[in-house]
Motif scaffolding. Structure first.
Motif, mmCIF file in Angstrom:
data_model
loop_
_atom_site.group_PDB
_atom_site.id
_atom_site.type_symbol
_atom_site.label_atom_id
_atom_site.label_comp_id
_atom_site.label_asym_id
_atom_site.label_seq_id
_atom_site.Cartn_x
_atom_site.Cartn_y
_atom_site.Cartn_z
ATOM 1 N N ARG A 113 -1.737 -7.315 10.582
ATOM 2 C CA ARG A 113 -0.700 -6.676 11.245
ATOM 3 C C ARG A 113 0.082 -6.122 10.226
ATOM 4 N N ASP A 114 0.893 -7.418 9.525
ATOM 5 C CA ASP A 114 2.540 -7.049 9.000
ATOM 6 C C ASP A 114 1.411 -6.420 7.868
ATOM 7 N N LYS A 115 0.603 -6.521 6.738
ATOM 8 C CA LYS A 115 -0.172 -6.468 5.858
ATOM 9 C C LYS A 115 -0.221 -4.695 5.939
ATOM 10 N N GLU A 116 -0.616 -4.510 7.067
ATOM 11 C CA GLU A 116 -0.831 -3.158 7.514
ATOM 12 C C GLU A 116 0.313 -2.183 7.217
ATOM 13 N N ASN A 117 1.072 -3.027 8.078
ATOM 14 C CA ASN A 117 2.592 -2.124 7.994
ATOM 15 C C ASN A 117 2.841 -2.112 6.938
ATOM 16 N N ALA A 118 3.347 -2.865 5.803
ATOM 17 C CA ALA A 118 3.481 -3.067 5.179
ATOM 18 C C ALA A 118 2.842 -1.744 3.962
ATOM 19 N N ARG A 119 1.383 -1.809 4.275
ATOM 20 C CA ARG A 119 0.686 -0.715 3.019
ATOM 21 C C ARG A 119 1.073 0.386 4.068
ATOM 22 N N ALA A 120 1.283 0.587 5.270
ATOM 23 C CA ALA A 120 1.815 2.343 5.830
ATOM 24 C C ALA A 120 3.247 2.387 5.683
ATOM 25 N N LEU A 121 4.397 1.976 5.538
ATOM 26 C CA LEU A 121 5.225 2.187 4.794
ATOM 27 C C LEU A 121 4.988 2.261 3.608
ATOM 28 N N GLN A 122 4.786 1.670 2.251
ATOM 29 C CA GLN A 122 4.167 2.060 1.336
ATOM 30 C C GLN A 122 3.593 3.500 1.360
ATOM 31 N N SER A 124 4.090 5.853 3.318
ATOM 32 C CA SER A 124 4.814 6.532 3.875
ATOM 33 C C SER A 124 5.571 6.678 2.692
#
Length: 351
Positions: A113-122, A124
């Motif tokens: 989930r942390d990886k997915e959040n990081a990808r989503a942030l990137q 954005s």
């Protein structure tokens, strides 16, 4: 005292992290229940495979390199790789592994989930950069050459020429002006849809009527055959962005000119009602169907399929966005006697 490797310890049984003991051959000889909870594999299944059987193909080489360094006595801290779940999907794990005699004591935390959040942030952040670049292209790279064209045409038109050339210059100048307005509309659309709304500069304005009269006069000049009447009864000050309200009115009146009856007047009015500043534009003409009325303020929608609403159908959408930026609302009503577009801005923000 119970050690990490004691498989009967409470920590071993209830930890949400994957705990395990790996032998020199790369087999997890002991694993805690979290393995099955996270990856779906049973303890017996895990013992029947070496750790490379779980690895994502892209992570094998660097994980084997780490395993070799661990055999030489080095520890692994926060090493990340992907482990295959029993259903074929992969989870990102962050490992801490320590060599102890001839085994390796390991723990892994699921960081998918942390990886997915990081990808989503990137993603954005990348989208924000693209928005800025898109708006910059519209505002600079298109507007500047268009301004150069307009300037060249105006300079050339001052030279001696016949009526035919004069008409051509006038047509090019008119086209350049329409293109500039179209760019303005697209800029506003881009800001509204991609940048979080149309920006406004709210400040006290003592008199809106002069600006509104100038807007109406410009449209009268462009359409001398149309009768546009004004009834301005609101004489108080208003906290607003006056140029934006002028733009809103221009869009509404241009819409009325396009779609209203050509032999009856368009009426522009301002007044105060229900503690709101009200601006209305009324035109006669055929009733707008209910199903069309509900979509009028959406981008690229038109009131009539045979006509264009300021080219791309953005005029009413931009008017709606300007209303929202003023904490107001705009609505349309239509019947057999005519169509009314009405802007309401609460006066409470002006007290």
């Amino acid at each position: 005292m119970t050690s990490f490797g004691d498989t009967q310890s409470l920590t071993w049984q209830v930890s949400p992290d994957l705990l395990g003991i790996v032998n020199q051959e790369g087999v997890f000889v002991e694993t805690n229940p979290a393995w099955q909870a996270v990856l779906g594999w049973t303890e017996a299944e895990i013992r029947s495979m070496v750790f490379t059987d779980f690895l994502h193909p892209d992570d094998i080489d660097r994980t084997l390199a780490l395993f070799s360094s661990m055999k030489a006595g080095e520890s692994a801290l926060h090493f990340e790789n992907r482990y295959r779940c029993k259903d074929g999907s992969y989870r990102w794990l962050s490992w801490v592994a320590v060599p102890e005699e001839n085994i390796f004591v390991c723990s892994a935390r699921d960081v998918t989930r942390d990886k997915e959040n990081a990808r989503a942030l990137q993603s954005s952040e990348d989208e924000a950069i693209l928005r800025e670049q898109f708006i910059a292209i519209l505002g600079h790279d298109l507007r500047n050459p268009l301004a150069a064209i307009g300037s060249a045409v105006r300079i050339a038109s001052r030279q001696p020429h016949d009526e035919k050339i004069a008409a051509m210059f006038a047509a090019v100048d008119g086209s350049a002006d329409r293109m500039a307005k179209l760019i303005d509309s697209i800029m506003d659309f881009a800001r509204a849809r991609l940048g979080g709304g149309i920006p406004v500069n709210l400040r006290p304005v003592e008199n809106l009527n002069d600006g509104f009269e100038n807007v109406v006069d410009e449209i009268r000049l462009a359409h001398p055959e149309r009768l546009i009447q004004t009834v301005f009864e609101f004489d108080n000050g208003l906290i607003c962005d006056a140029p934006r309200l002028d733009q809103l009115l221009s869009n509404l009146v241009a819409n009325a000119v396009t779609h209203g009856s050509r032999d009856k007047p368009i009426v522009v009015a301002t007044f105060e009602e229900n503690d709101c500043f009200v601006l209305s534009v009324t035109n006669s003409g055929k009733r707008i169907p209910k199903e069309t009325l509900s979509n009028l303020f959406k981008p690229f929608e038109r009131a009539d399929e045979t006509d264009s609403l300021q080219g791309l159908g953005l005029g009413l959408y931009i008017a709606d966005q300007i209303a929202r930026a003023h904490s107001g609302k705009i609505a349309a009503t239509s019947n057999e006697t005519g169509t009314v577009f009405r802007l309401d801005i609460p006066l409470e923000q002006n007290s």
